[in-house]
Write an enzyme that holds these catalytic residues in place. Structure first.
Site, PDB file in Angstrom:
ATOM      1  N   GLY D 153       0.813  -1.203   0.000  1.00 16.61           N
ATOM      2  CA  GLY D 153       0.000   0.000   0.000  1.00 16.61           C
ATOM      3  C   GLY D 153       0.849   1.256   0.000  1.00 16.61           C
ATOM      4  N   CYS D 154       0.158   2.377  -0.148  1.00 13.57           N
ATOM      5  CA  CYS D 154       0.842   3.654  -0.325  1.00 13.57           C
ATOM      6  C   CYS D 154       1.574   4.097   0.929  1.00 13.57           C
ATOM      7  CB  CYS D 154      -0.160   4.711  -0.761  1.00 13.57           C
ATOM      8  SG  CYS D 154      -1.676   4.735   0.207  1.00 13.57           S
ATOM      9  N   TYR D 155       0.923   3.988   2.079  1.00 14.39           N
ATOM     10  CA  TYR D 155       1.592   4.391   3.317  1.00 14.39           C
ATOM     11  C   TYR D 155       2.810   3.506   3.578  1.00 14.39           C
ATOM     12  CZ  TYR D 155      -2.276   7.413   4.927  1.00 14.39           C
ATOM     13  OH  TYR D 155      -3.208   8.416   5.073  1.00 14.39           O
ATOM     14  N   THR D 158       5.758   4.403   1.382  1.00 16.47           N
ATOM     15  CA  THR D 158       6.391   5.647   1.841  1.00 16.47           C
ATOM     16  C   THR D 158       7.210   5.425   3.095  1.00 16.47           C
ATOM     17  OG1 THR D 158       4.335   6.704   1.103  1.00 16.47           O
ATOM     18  CG2 THR D 158       5.929   8.093   2.232  1.00 16.47           C
TER      19      THR D 158
END
Lengths: 348, 348, 348, 348
Positions: D153-155, D158
């Site tokens: 996922g994006c979080y 990052t």
């Protein structure tokens, strides 16, 4: 690879050229100059460009002494403030194969219009006739291999693509037209001003340039040249709280017994083979064009009031500026017109 | 203290009434009802209202059985979806002194217009004549002590305040008018839909309701009643990426030998004593009216094309809905018309 | 009516004072001065203020020569850039009953901190002890009738209201605290800069002032004075694409055997009688406080990692600046502390 | 040309795959399916895709009966809601060469974590070990030619790109880490909800998923697998009023005698050859990555408090979802890993 120069690369149109050039399979940016920003890192102003441009800085350029630095370049884009191209083009012409100017200096073919709309006499009026008007969908025949191209502004591209076929086909009256448009804030340029501050613009919608916006005569000229008839437009721009995007809602009186089918058929015919103009039945939206070189257009007739309504949308920095300049440059350089350009917007 | 009811308090106009009522020195909210949201905490939907309303919840209300719960209330606001007021008003009338309806049900005085613009026959056509149209600056003489008031919509208030004095003074042609307007997203209501999702609206500008928006006949009626002449308007609303605000840019042909001075003098005269309409020479902006009950208006004449351009801006939830409803309610209740309302917008 | 002066009225905190003063039943703005904007119309900068201030202009004010113009004023607000208050206060003190300073000049009580965080020596260190710190919920006992008040900054108010009761109760460790906060753009002031341009900020989220933001020592001081123990905070502000609002998410290690119930009970007890602090179990949001003088706070304990998380939100220009200054001024003037202030945010 | 299928193409990650695939020189989209949106035009949901996809519609797909429709496809992307991949993968595996799943179903390698964080038992736990974790910069050695890939996922992308090298190098403590992050609204998906309505999100900043966001164990697992040590993170996501973008500000205690130079050198070494991770000394911003597959990261040490602060930013729909999935797919298919992806963000 074509060697490309960008004189005035630190403004928004310049930065967009840097972005597009990095994705272009045949462009190499040999020169990226700036005036007040000379010596500043490209990524210091545009952190988005760091992955390609790294620590490269904008360089200084003085047309009076540096014209020979352009030797060997295939094409130069000019991304300068209004007025600067008039003095630079006579100096650099001849040192480079092709020049695509993104400013207003060489767009209008009638020198008398400059003092009327810009306040100053044109300083190189003899060159006006030599520039081709860089709107390929309407004037492609002038652009192939052209040495000098003046790319039109964002409002002009939007309004002309939307209205010109309807005027040319005799479907709408060429006078009494209203162009009511809204633009994102990037159209106001990079320099911070009260009018483009976040706190001024955010949660705000307002009209500006009332009755006297400088793009007015350019819209009239572009449609007139395409349609072969005098055109008169009242143009009212608005500022919308978004980064990019132009939408023009145009109102005209019918010049014939028109219906929505008639006007849509006219647009479909005009743009059947155009990769960068999409004729749609839905209401165009700026967001659908974000980051792309596409214009979306539609038209309809209101049976109740008789008005013809035509609407166009595009990204003011791409199809309304730097993308269209690349499209023109591709034509000038003999490349595929669509090279390095995308038709799909970033959504959501 | 006046005992106030809000039937349909969970939508945006209802919540705005709750906000305004809390600041009103003479209102006490005795009743705040909802349909699907009955039992839900006011602050669960509107956390901004917690400091005053705490854990209070919206209550259920069935007009057929609960009309007597309105006894003792001085005034009821109706913040219901279109169509609901038609069935409720006949039930509750007589149980409460005054009703201010914020929906479209009782705005148009011609029952034939409802099926044409809303699709359905009106179910209480006999009541239409009894409702006063709640736009005090144009129809104040009908509002003092009125029992039944239909407050106009946001677009209608904006366009009518901007155009009606010019039509009434015979300065512009009453037909062929174009109203090109933009609204913030709160105009679309609280219920989540693809069209009011953040990812649809943000960084977007688009037209909607093309040629057939339901506020069109209401604009025509309001101006006609004020000016005493038939009016025809083409109305094109747009959606701008902001929470609140309406700006209408209106285009009309001159009906006389007008100048910018003429049209401005007309507006100044019309609104000289109006606390909630400010005539300005600058371009109106929605942001200047945020959260206030003020409308800002201007007008000008384009010598080149002959068009008269008139522009108005206001906050769609205040002067365009709940603030105007409070203004009407104050008139109905015999209070100072400005009580509980502010003229200053939140800026920046 | 109290006669009020605003020295430095053209910035955002000044304009917000003009807005709040217009709604205050006991304030009359006798003086509204500006430096570079002297002579400019108030409504030219803030069109939202025209309905009350009309064509009134900001006036010039030179403390060295004009101090006697303050005679007869009950209270003066100073809305000046950092550093200016230090030179003005010694000049004007004695000419006016009360001074509420919105700048940082007289907030820190230790003169040694100024060169460390602001770069310059303090030029009026003897006055530091005379100023009361204008955060009523934590230091109300110093504010009633006070002559000199330094109102704290927006981040400081948010972080202190959120953390101070927990530190004072011994529930969290006073060192090792992380304050991760986000602010709307109005916190950057009215002057246009690349960092507050719409095109820079819109659709962007970024941290700034990393490790060395000037509000850090003020947060530490405010909590220390309230709790009576040394405090150390790492403060990381971010810029969010919105006009107003501060949200601080604070992380601390537990100093005792705490649960979510414990920390919430502590906040509830601390703020039970405070009209402008609302303790909530939901996640605070900046939007819920827009335009109001309310702060919303919550706290919780993460059983898995042991961290205590406390969150506060407010409007940086109201409770974080001008609203709090009015609250302080009301205390100084012996008025009801809540006069002219609202607790309800503008929503949506 | 590789024949590509997208099962679940109507959500935001699916639409982004359609956009990226159109620009990919080796991808041809043979299949684009949807559930509730089957039969709906691609351009009806995403008008930005019309120039390439025209009137093409999403098709229905039932894994139980249609698996053989995948024969001949080189690779299938799954853009489904959580839980759906668990039932589909066992059905379709074997019918297609490679599967890249963008959902959470096969990311965690410990089946015990699913009921703890997602509420339900995993229905295909035996497959968990077969999936490679699709974060090339940290786990490239598992991705070349891989049959089954679960893209993070994006979080998680990052936070892991920002923290993993520092943990792996022993520079920060692997527990007690705080990840304070903000996301644009597209992370909430296409379906309209109160929480992603424009009027809820615009001009708002708020935390959500407090203490229990489902991406927490995924962050811990990704860093643990890369660094070879147990990791514990408190993760607090916030919602920022923007379409796209993730920024994670991470706080950790030093595990050695570190300085800003040390931690920066660690990041530079880790990402020296990575085209999609740019290590910068400026503060990362989401806007610099808009529309690109780039992550921007930095780190620093606060001498005063001892905290190590590391910050990363990326576009949640590109490097945080569909772009990374294409990067993984390129590796799986033996293509150049960067094919069809851009490193430059759209700015302004």
């Amino acid at each position: 690879m074509k060697q490309i120069g960008i004189i005035g690369a630190s403004g928004f149109t310049g930065a967009e050229l840097l972005r597009l050039a990095a994705a272009h399979p045949e462009y190499e940016v040999a020169l990226a100059t700036a005036a007040t920003q000379a010596g500043v890192g490209i990524a210091a102003l545009y952190p988005s460009l760091r992955p390609v441009y790294g620590d490269r800085a904008f360089t200084a350029f003085d047309a009076a002494t540096d014209a020979d630095r352009l030797s060997g370049l295939d094409l130069v884009f000019l991304g300068l403030p209004h007025g600067a191209s008039q003095s630079i083009v006579p100096e650099i012409r001849g040192n480079v194969g092709h020049i695509v100017d993104l400013a207003a200096d060489f767009r209008l073919d009638d020198p008398a219009l400059y003092p009327q709309w810009y306040g100053d006499e044109h300083t190189a009026p003899a060159l006006l006739d030599e520039f081709a008007f860089g709107l390929p969908e309407l004037f492609r025949n002038k652009l192939g291999g052209a040495e000098l191209i003046a790319a039109p502004g964002c409002y002009v591209t939007t309004a002309s693509l939307t209205l010109a076929p309807l005027v040319a086909a005799g479907l709408i009256e060429p006078t009494g037209i209203v162009v009511d448009a809204a633009s994102g804030v990037s159209g106001a340029g990079r320099n911070p001003k009260p009018t483009n501050s976040f706190t001024t613009v955010d949660e705000n919608y307002t009209a500006y340039g009332l009755l006297n916006h400088r793009h007015t005569p350019e819209i009239e000229m572009a449609i007139r040249h395409h349609a072969g008839t005098d055109v008169q437009v009242l143009f009212t721009p608005h500022l919308a709280p978004m980064n990019r995007g132009i939408l023009a809602t145009c109102y005209a009186r019918p010049a014939a017994d028109v219906t929505t089918d008639t006007v849509m058929a006219c647009l479909h015919e005009a743009y059947a083979d155009e990769p960068f103009v999409t004729v749609i039945t839905d209401s165009p939206s700026t967001k659908a064009t974000l980051g792309s070189n596409s214009a979306h257009v539609t038209a309809m007739v209101d049976d109740r009031t008789g008005w013809v309504v035509a609407i166009g949308a595009l990204d003011n920095l791409v199809k309304g500026a730097s993308g269209q300049a690349v499209q023109c440059a591709n034509l000038a350089l003999g490349l595929d017109e669509t090279m390095g350009l995308t038709t799909l917007g970033l959504y959501p």
